[in-house]
Design a protein around this motif. Structure first.
Motif, PDB file in Angstrom:
ATOM      1  N   UNK A  13       0.775  -1.240   0.000  1.00 41.61           N
ATOM      2  CA  UNK A  13       0.000   0.000   0.000  1.00 41.61           C
ATOM      3  C   UNK A  13       0.810   1.296   0.000  1.00 41.61           C
ATOM      4  N   UNK A  14       1.810   1.420   0.839  1.00 46.27           N
ATOM      5  CA  UNK A  14       2.568   2.673   0.879  1.00 46.27           C
ATOM      6  C   UNK A  14       3.395   2.861  -0.390  1.00 46.27           C
ATOM      7  N   UNK A  15       4.001   1.782  -0.886  1.00 45.77           N
ATOM      8  CA  UNK A  15       4.787   1.905  -2.112  1.00 45.77           C
ATOM      9  C   UNK A  15       3.887   2.185  -3.313  1.00 45.77           C
ATOM     10  N   UNK A  16       2.695   1.633  -3.311  1.00 47.82           N
ATOM     11  CA  UNK A  16       1.740   1.914  -4.382  1.00 47.82           C
ATOM     12  C   UNK A  16       1.357   3.393  -4.371  1.00 47.82           C
ATOM     13  N   UNK A  17       1.123   3.948  -3.199  1.00 50.08           N
ATOM     14  CA  UNK A  17       0.790   5.376  -3.093  1.00 50.08           C
ATOM     15  C   UNK A  17       1.973   6.249  -3.523  1.00 50.08           C
ATOM     16  N   UNK A  18       3.180   5.848  -3.142  1.00 53.40           N
ATOM     17  CA  UNK A  18       4.376   6.605  -3.548  1.00 53.40           C
ATOM     18  C   UNK A  18       4.486   6.612  -5.074  1.00 53.40           C
ATOM     19  N   UNK A  19       4.361   5.446  -5.684  1.00 52.81           N
ATOM     20  CA  UNK A  19       4.455   5.362  -7.148  1.00 52.81           C
ATOM     21  C   UNK A  19       3.347   6.164  -7.818  1.00 52.81           C
ATOM     22  N   UNK A  20       2.145   6.129  -7.264  1.00 55.29           N
ATOM     23  CA  UNK A  20       1.038   6.896  -7.835  1.00 55.29           C
ATOM     24  C   UNK A  20       1.351   8.389  -7.798  1.00 55.29           C
ATOM     25  N   UNK A  21       1.888   8.863  -6.678  1.00 57.67           N
ATOM     26  CA  UNK A  21       2.243  10.280  -6.579  1.00 57.67           C
ATOM     27  C   UNK A  21       3.346  10.641  -7.564  1.00 57.67           C
ATOM     28  N   UNK A  22       4.380   9.811  -7.611  1.00 55.99           N
ATOM     29  CA  UNK A  22       5.516  10.113  -8.480  1.00 55.99           C
ATOM     30  C   UNK A  22       5.149  10.015  -9.953  1.00 55.99           C
ATOM     31  N   UNK A  23       4.159   9.193 -10.284  1.00 58.86           N
ATOM     32  CA  UNK A  23       3.771   9.039 -11.693  1.00 58.86           C
ATOM     33  C   UNK A  23       3.096  10.296 -12.234  1.00 58.86           C
ATOM     34  N   UNK A  24       2.643  11.163 -11.352  1.00 58.88           N
ATOM     35  CA  UNK A  24       1.923  12.365 -11.761  1.00 58.88           C
ATOM     36  C   UNK A  24       2.824  13.582 -11.929  1.00 58.88           C
ATOM     37  N   UNK A  25       4.128  13.416 -11.675  1.00 58.74           N
ATOM     38  CA  UNK A  25       5.041  14.570 -11.724  1.00 58.74           C
ATOM     39  C   UNK A  25       6.433  14.107 -12.150  1.00 58.74           C
ATOM     40  N   UNK A  26       7.243  15.079 -12.528  1.00 64.87           N
ATOM     41  CA  UNK A  26       8.637  14.770 -12.855  1.00 64.87           C
ATOM     42  C   UNK A  26       9.458  14.532 -11.597  1.00 64.87           C
ATOM     43  N   UNK A  27       9.013  15.075 -10.481  1.00 57.11           N
ATOM     44  CA  UNK A  27       9.693  14.897  -9.210  1.00 57.11           C
ATOM     45  C   UNK A  27       8.838  15.429  -8.081  1.00 57.11           C
ATOM     46  N   UNK A  28       8.927  14.776  -6.932  1.00 57.79           N
ATOM     47  CA  UNK A  28       8.168  15.186  -5.748  1.00 57.79           C
ATOM     48  C   UNK A  28       9.131  15.195  -4.570  1.00 57.79           C
ATOM     49  N   UNK A  29       9.058  16.241  -3.762  1.00 55.54           N
ATOM     50  CA  UNK A  29       9.934  16.328  -2.603  1.00 55.54           C
ATOM     51  C   UNK A  29       9.540  15.307  -1.537  1.00 55.54           C
ATOM     52  N   UNK A  30      10.556  14.784  -0.873  1.00 55.95           N
ATOM     53  CA  UNK A  30      10.370  13.814   0.205  1.00 55.95           C
ATOM     54  C   UNK A  30       9.357  14.350   1.215  1.00 55.95           C
ATOM     55  N   UNK A  31       9.489  15.606   1.607  1.00 56.04           N
ATOM     56  CA  UNK A  31       8.601  16.193   2.611  1.00 56.04           C
ATOM     57  C   UNK A  31       7.145  16.198   2.200  1.00 56.04           C
ATOM     58  N   UNK A  32       6.888  16.408   0.926  1.00 55.24           N
ATOM     59  CA  UNK A  32       5.507  16.395   0.438  1.00 55.24           C
ATOM     60  C   UNK A  32       4.927  14.983   0.511  1.00 55.24           C
ATOM     61  N   UNK A  33       5.733  14.003   0.122  1.00 54.12           N
ATOM     62  CA  UNK A  33       5.278  12.612   0.214  1.00 54.12           C
ATOM     63  C   UNK A  33       5.038  12.252   1.678  1.00 54.12           C
ATOM     64  N   UNK A  34       5.953  12.651   2.535  1.00 57.39           N
ATOM     65  CA  UNK A  34       5.837  12.387   3.967  1.00 57.39           C
ATOM     66  C   UNK A  34       4.528  12.948   4.512  1.00 57.39           C
ATOM     67  N   UNK A  35       4.210  14.165   4.134  1.00 61.05           N
ATOM     68  CA  UNK A  35       2.990  14.820   4.601  1.00 61.05           C
ATOM     69  C   UNK A  35       1.738  14.110   4.093  1.00 61.05           C
ATOM     70  N   UNK A  36       1.745  13.730   2.842  1.00 62.75           N
ATOM     71  CA  UNK A  36       0.556  13.106   2.246  1.00 62.75           C
ATOM     72  C   UNK A  36       0.329  11.677   2.720  1.00 62.75           C
ATOM     73  N   UNK A  37       1.410  10.932   2.915  1.00 61.88           N
ATOM     74  CA  UNK A  37       1.268   9.522   3.271  1.00 61.88           C
ATOM     75  C   UNK A  37       1.144   9.335   4.783  1.00 61.88           C
ATOM     76  N   UNK A  38       1.775  10.201   5.542  1.00 60.58           N
ATOM     77  CA  UNK A  38       1.627  10.134   6.989  1.00 60.58           C
ATOM     78  C   UNK A  38       2.483   9.094   7.689  1.00 60.58           C
ATOM     79  N   UNK A  39       3.567   8.682   7.070  1.00 60.35           N
ATOM     80  CA  UNK A  39       4.506   7.766   7.715  1.00 60.35           C
ATOM     81  C   UNK A  39       5.553   8.565   8.479  1.00 60.35           C
ATOM     82  N   UNK A  40       6.315   7.889   9.310  1.00 55.39           N
ATOM     83  CA  UNK A  40       7.471   8.530   9.914  1.00 55.39           C
ATOM     84  C   UNK A  40       8.552   8.653   8.849  1.00 55.39           C
ATOM     85  N   UNK A  41       9.537   9.509   9.086  1.00 59.07           N
ATOM     86  CA  UNK A  41      10.631   9.671   8.123  1.00 59.07           C
ATOM     87  C   UNK A  41      11.341   8.350   7.882  1.00 59.07           C
ATOM     88  N   UNK A  42      11.607   7.611   8.949  1.00 62.00           N
ATOM     89  CA  UNK A  42      12.347   6.350   8.781  1.00 62.00           C
ATOM     90  C   UNK A  42      11.515   5.316   8.022  1.00 62.00           C
TER      91      UNK A  42
END
Length: 105
Positions: A13-42
């Motif tokens: 699930x988390x990797x699927x969401x990451x790929x879905x986000x990245x597929x919509x842009x040329x690049x996405x900042x780590x912090x934006x993904x962190x905020x949207x997915x709600x995982x810890x940094x680690x």
């Protein structure tokens, strides 16, 4: 449309969401993904690391607002794998139910 191929690495699930986000842009900042997915940094780093180890994601250090940031992108093989996985899921969703119903008995 790409050939359908279920990908267990992307399917988590988390990797699927990451790929879905990245597929919509040329690049996405780590912090934006962190905020949207709600995982810890680690935890997010671990998920991204698995995608990067497979060659699906690249990480690039950028400087914005005088701060170092991590920009993530899908590689061409990552885009292909994600598109094939989406196609496999779509086929699964659209496939007629093959299980016999109790009314067929």
């Amino acid at each position: 449309m790409p050939d359908a191929a279920f990908n267990p690495l992307i399917h988590a699930p988390h990797r699927l969401r990451i790929c879905a986000m990245l597929s919509q842009a040329d690049g996405v900042e780590f912090g934006e993904i962190l905020e949207r997915i709600g995982l810890t940094k680690s935890a997010l780093s671990k998920q991204i690391g698995q995608l990067a180890d497979a060659g699906y994601v690249t990480e690039e250090a950028i400087v914005r607002d005088r701060r170092s940031r991590q920009l993530l992108s899908l590689t061409p093989s990552g885009r292909e794998a994600y598109a094939a996985h989406k196609a496999a899921l779509q086929q699964l969703i659209e496939a007629p139910d093959r299980a016999p119903s109790t009314m067929d008995a």
